[in-house]
Enzyme design. Structure first.
Site: not given
Ligand code: FPP
Length: 231
Positions: A12-13, A15, A25, A29, A57-58, A123, A179, A187
């Site tokens: 998470d984080g 964004g 954002r 990613h 996630s869904t 792994l 997390r 979540s």
């Molecule tokens: C949550 O951060 C993150 C996600 C919803 C996406 C996770 C995806 C990746 C790390 C990129 C690609 C992964 C692979 C396996 C190639 P958020 O957007 O909710 O952040 P915020 O809480 O700061 O808004």
């Protein structure tokens, strides 16, 4: 040191990481995607055997269309561009979730990478995509019911029978859940598998979560006493 065999991570984080730098954002990613490779390497160096990452996630379909598209593109790119790296490092790629709900491009690219890396043993990198813990439980229940309608078996379902119907029944349950990003919740992640998992929460945003942060989490895990309901 007592190293967790299986680590699950809620990444998470992304964004907030991007916003703090005045970036879109999507850039968060993209940075988060690079971090996946760094942390997979670090996990290998620590002696971890399985890494399960919550990538989509869904519920994430409810994000703006462009953000969802960026993520889908990143998943496809990851599967295509990282394939050589995965092979070189002996990483076996797996996914959990409702794969049939993903667009064709990431689904095919991931499927190819999964098949190509199936025999790797250093792994197991298990990526949760279009994944929901409740969805996994109802999918497992449906599978059990379908099997029983065929066999006519009406005896009580055992935990073993149910667990065998989950998305990745051959993988051990996570020993440690990390997390990033400061939120204190799970979540809808791995609702069944986290029953006896140790939790580790950190304020560090996923694109900043590096090998030193992973080591700190593993060190803290080493100090925990796991009793599994015993005294
Ligand atoms: C949550 O951060 C993150 C996600 C919803 C996406 C996770 C995806 C990746 C790390 C990129 C690609 C992964 C692979 C396996 C190639 P958020 O957007 O909710 O952040 P915020 O809480 O700061 O808004």
């Amino acid at each position: 040191m007592n190293v967790p065999r299986h680590i699950a991570i809620i990444m998470d984080g992304n964004g907030r990481w991007a916003q703090a730098r005045g970036l879109a954002r999507s850039e968060g990613h993209r940075a988060g995607s690079k971090q996946v490779e760094i942390i997979a390497d670090a996990a290998i160096a620590e002696g971890v055997q399985t890494l399960t990452l919550y990538a989509f996630s869904t519920e994430n379909w409810n994000r703006p269309k462009t953000e969802v598209e960026t993520l889908m593109t990143l998943f496809a790119e990851y599967a295509q561009h990282s394939l050589n790296d995965l092979q070189r490092r002996g990483i076996r790629l797996r996914t959990i979730g409702r794969m049939e709900g993903l667009p064709m491009l990431p689904r095919m690219a991931l499927q190819r990478a999964i098949e190509a890396t199936a025999k790797n043993t250093t792994l197991t990198l298990n990526v949760a995509l279009n994944y929901g813990g409740r969805a996994e439980l109802v999918d497992a229940a449906s599978k059990v019911v379908a099997g029983r309608v065929k066999s006519g078996d009406t005896s009580p379902v055992t935990e073993e029978e149910f667990a065998a119907a989950l998305y990745a029944p051959d993988l051990t349950s996570p020993d440690l859940l990390i997390r990033t990003g400061g939120e204190l919740r799970i979540s809808n992640f791995l609702l069944w598998e986290l029953s006896y998992t140790e939790f580790y929460f950190t304020e560090v945003l996923w694109p900043d979560f590096g090998p030193a942060e992973l080591h700190a989490a593993i060190e803290e895990f080493g100090n925990r006493q796991r009793r599994f309901g015993k005294v």
